[in-house]
Design a protein around this motif. Structure first.
Motif, PDB file in Angstrom:
ATOM      1  N   UNK A   1     -62.309 -52.635 -20.940  1.00 53.41           N
ATOM      2  CA  UNK A   1     -62.780 -52.352 -19.589  1.00 53.41           C
ATOM      3  C   UNK A   1     -61.864 -51.386 -18.839  1.00 53.41           C
ATOM      4  N   UNK A   2     -60.661 -51.184 -19.352  1.00 55.42           N
ATOM      5  CA  UNK A   2     -59.725 -50.275 -18.685  1.00 55.42           C
ATOM      6  C   UNK A   2     -60.001 -48.820 -19.030  1.00 55.42           C
ATOM      7  N   UNK A   3     -60.870 -48.592 -20.016  1.00 54.50           N
ATOM      8  CA  UNK A   3     -61.165 -47.231 -20.447  1.00 54.50           C
ATOM      9  C   UNK A   3     -62.618 -46.893 -20.166  1.00 54.50           C
ATOM     10  N   UNK A   4     -62.952 -45.618 -19.991  1.00 54.49           N
ATOM     11  CA  UNK A   4     -64.360 -45.237 -19.760  1.00 54.49           C
ATOM     12  C   UNK A   4     -65.250 -45.645 -20.935  1.00 54.49           C
ATOM     13  N   UNK A   5     -66.507 -45.814 -20.626  1.00 56.47           N
ATOM     14  CA  UNK A   5     -67.518 -46.157 -21.632  1.00 56.47           C
ATOM     15  C   UNK A   5     -68.528 -45.007 -21.659  1.00 56.47           C
ATOM     16  N   UNK A   6     -68.253 -43.966 -22.420  1.00 56.72           N
ATOM     17  CA  UNK A   6     -69.039 -42.732 -22.328  1.00 56.72           C
ATOM     18  C   UNK A   6     -70.508 -42.884 -22.697  1.00 56.72           C
ATOM     19  N   UNK A   7     -70.865 -43.903 -23.477  1.00 53.17           N
ATOM     20  CA  UNK A   7     -72.262 -44.053 -23.882  1.00 53.17           C
ATOM     21  C   UNK A   7     -73.103 -44.835 -22.873  1.00 53.17           C
ATOM     22  N   UNK A   8     -72.487 -45.307 -21.813  1.00 54.29           N
ATOM     23  CA  UNK A   8     -73.208 -46.140 -20.850  1.00 54.29           C
ATOM     24  C   UNK A   8     -74.457 -45.444 -20.323  1.00 54.29           C
ATOM     25  N   UNK A   9     -74.301 -44.244 -19.786  1.00 58.55           N
ATOM     26  CA  UNK A   9     -75.429 -43.540 -19.177  1.00 58.55           C
ATOM     27  C   UNK A   9     -76.447 -43.081 -20.219  1.00 58.55           C
ATOM     28  N   UNK A  10     -76.036 -42.980 -21.470  1.00 58.23           N
ATOM     29  CA  UNK A  10     -76.950 -42.554 -22.523  1.00 58.23           C
ATOM     30  C   UNK A  10     -77.818 -43.711 -23.015  1.00 58.23           C
ATOM     31  N   UNK A  11     -77.288 -44.939 -22.924  1.00 60.17           N
ATOM     32  CA  UNK A  11     -77.995 -46.104 -23.461  1.00 60.17           C
ATOM     33  C   UNK A  11     -78.887 -46.764 -22.427  1.00 60.17           C
TER      34      UNK A  11
END
Length: 291
Positions: free
Chosen positions: A99-109
């Motif tokens: 959770x401390x790092x970005x989750x780049x696939x969030x907006x794609x999924x």
């Protein structure tokens, strides 16, 4: 109809208490986070070993949660063993680092697998919504997303739910699964494999955290499928599940469960749309690294 047995398998794994637990590993997360997790609270607690006492776990900030004790029917010794196994898994996957790092696939999924934490029900419990009928694996594949990407997304979202949104271990959520526009063709073997992995993980490491599961706008075959597996499910789990067919009955059930001020307009309420609750805004900020 070949997907129906797969759906039943997923239901069995998610609900049936007679099924054996297996330790789950996330090799992808583990390899990415190697060297980043040793100082986490979960790792410190896991280092105490299988014989860790309740007092020792409390001292390092990972006390035995109430839901683990509930899942083991009040047997503290068994609950402690299970909790230490979960702490080992949390250490392995790097729960705090995720959770401390970005989750780049969030907006794609999210557009193709909509899941939302929304405003509370009438008893003050957070509501968690899955729009199962909007699941679109083919669209995710066109974006180059893999089953592992979807699995990791689910794990990231799970940690957000229980470590951020509902961090008190006494918290439970009300689950709403909307099957509007659902077609069996979306439940491909690939999708079912992901669901089965997730179901095993939730059952092993996050047990007894849902207050109720409301399946709304359910197609007729779901009720038939549920009747098949009911004998394999404990009474406590059976009491949590409601399968509701038809839009009128589904809306009536939602309005009995949730104040209209907390329901989106699409469900006859006056509240914000799904995805626009304060918690969803915070989730998106964390995923984008903006929080």
């Amino acid at each position: 109809m070949r997907t129906l047995p797969l759906f039943l398998a997923a239901v069995l794994i998610a609900l049936a208490p007679r099924l054996a637990r297996r330790r789950l590993h996330l090799g992808i997360f583990s390899r990415r986070l190697a060297g980043e997790v040793e100082a986490s609270t979960s790792c410190q607690a896991a280092a105490l070993g299988a014989g860790a006492s309740k007092a020792e776990l409390e001292a390092v900030g990972r006390p035995l949660p109430a839901y683990m004790l509930q899942a083991e029917h009040g047997d503290e010794a068994r609950a402690l063993v299970r909790w230490v196994e979960t702490l080992e898994w949390r250490c392995e996957v790097g729960d705090e680092a995720i959770l401390a790092r970005p989750h780049p696939n969030f907006e794609r999924i999210v557009p193709h697998y909509p899941q939302f934490l929304h405003l509370p029900d009438r008893e003050g419990r957070l509501t968690y919504w899955e729009l199962v009928g909007k699941l679109d694996q083919r669209a995710m594949m066109r974006k180059g997303l893999t089953p592992d990407d979807l699995f990791e997304h689910y794990i990231w979202s799970t940690f957000f739910t229980w470590d951020v949104a509902a961090h008190d271990d006494a918290h439970q959520v009300t689950v709403i699964a909307d099957f509007r526009d659902f077609q069996l063709s979306v439940m491909t073997p690939t999708v079912m494999k992901v669901f089965m992995r997730v179901s095993k993980l939730l059952r092993t490491h996050f047990p007894a955290r849902e207050h109720g599961i409301f399946v709304i706008n359910a197609p007729p075959w779901i009720e038939r499928a549920y009747r098949v597996v009911r004998p394999l499910i404990s009474q406590a789990q059976r009491d949590k599940v409601r399968v509701i067919q038809g839009e009128e009955a589904s809306l009536a059930a939602l309005h009995a469960l949730i104040d209209p001020a907390n329901l989106p307009a699409a469900y006859g309420g006056t509240g914000p749309d799904l995805g626009l609750s304060p918690l969803e805004k915070l989730k998106r900020e964390l995923a984008l690294g903006a929080a």
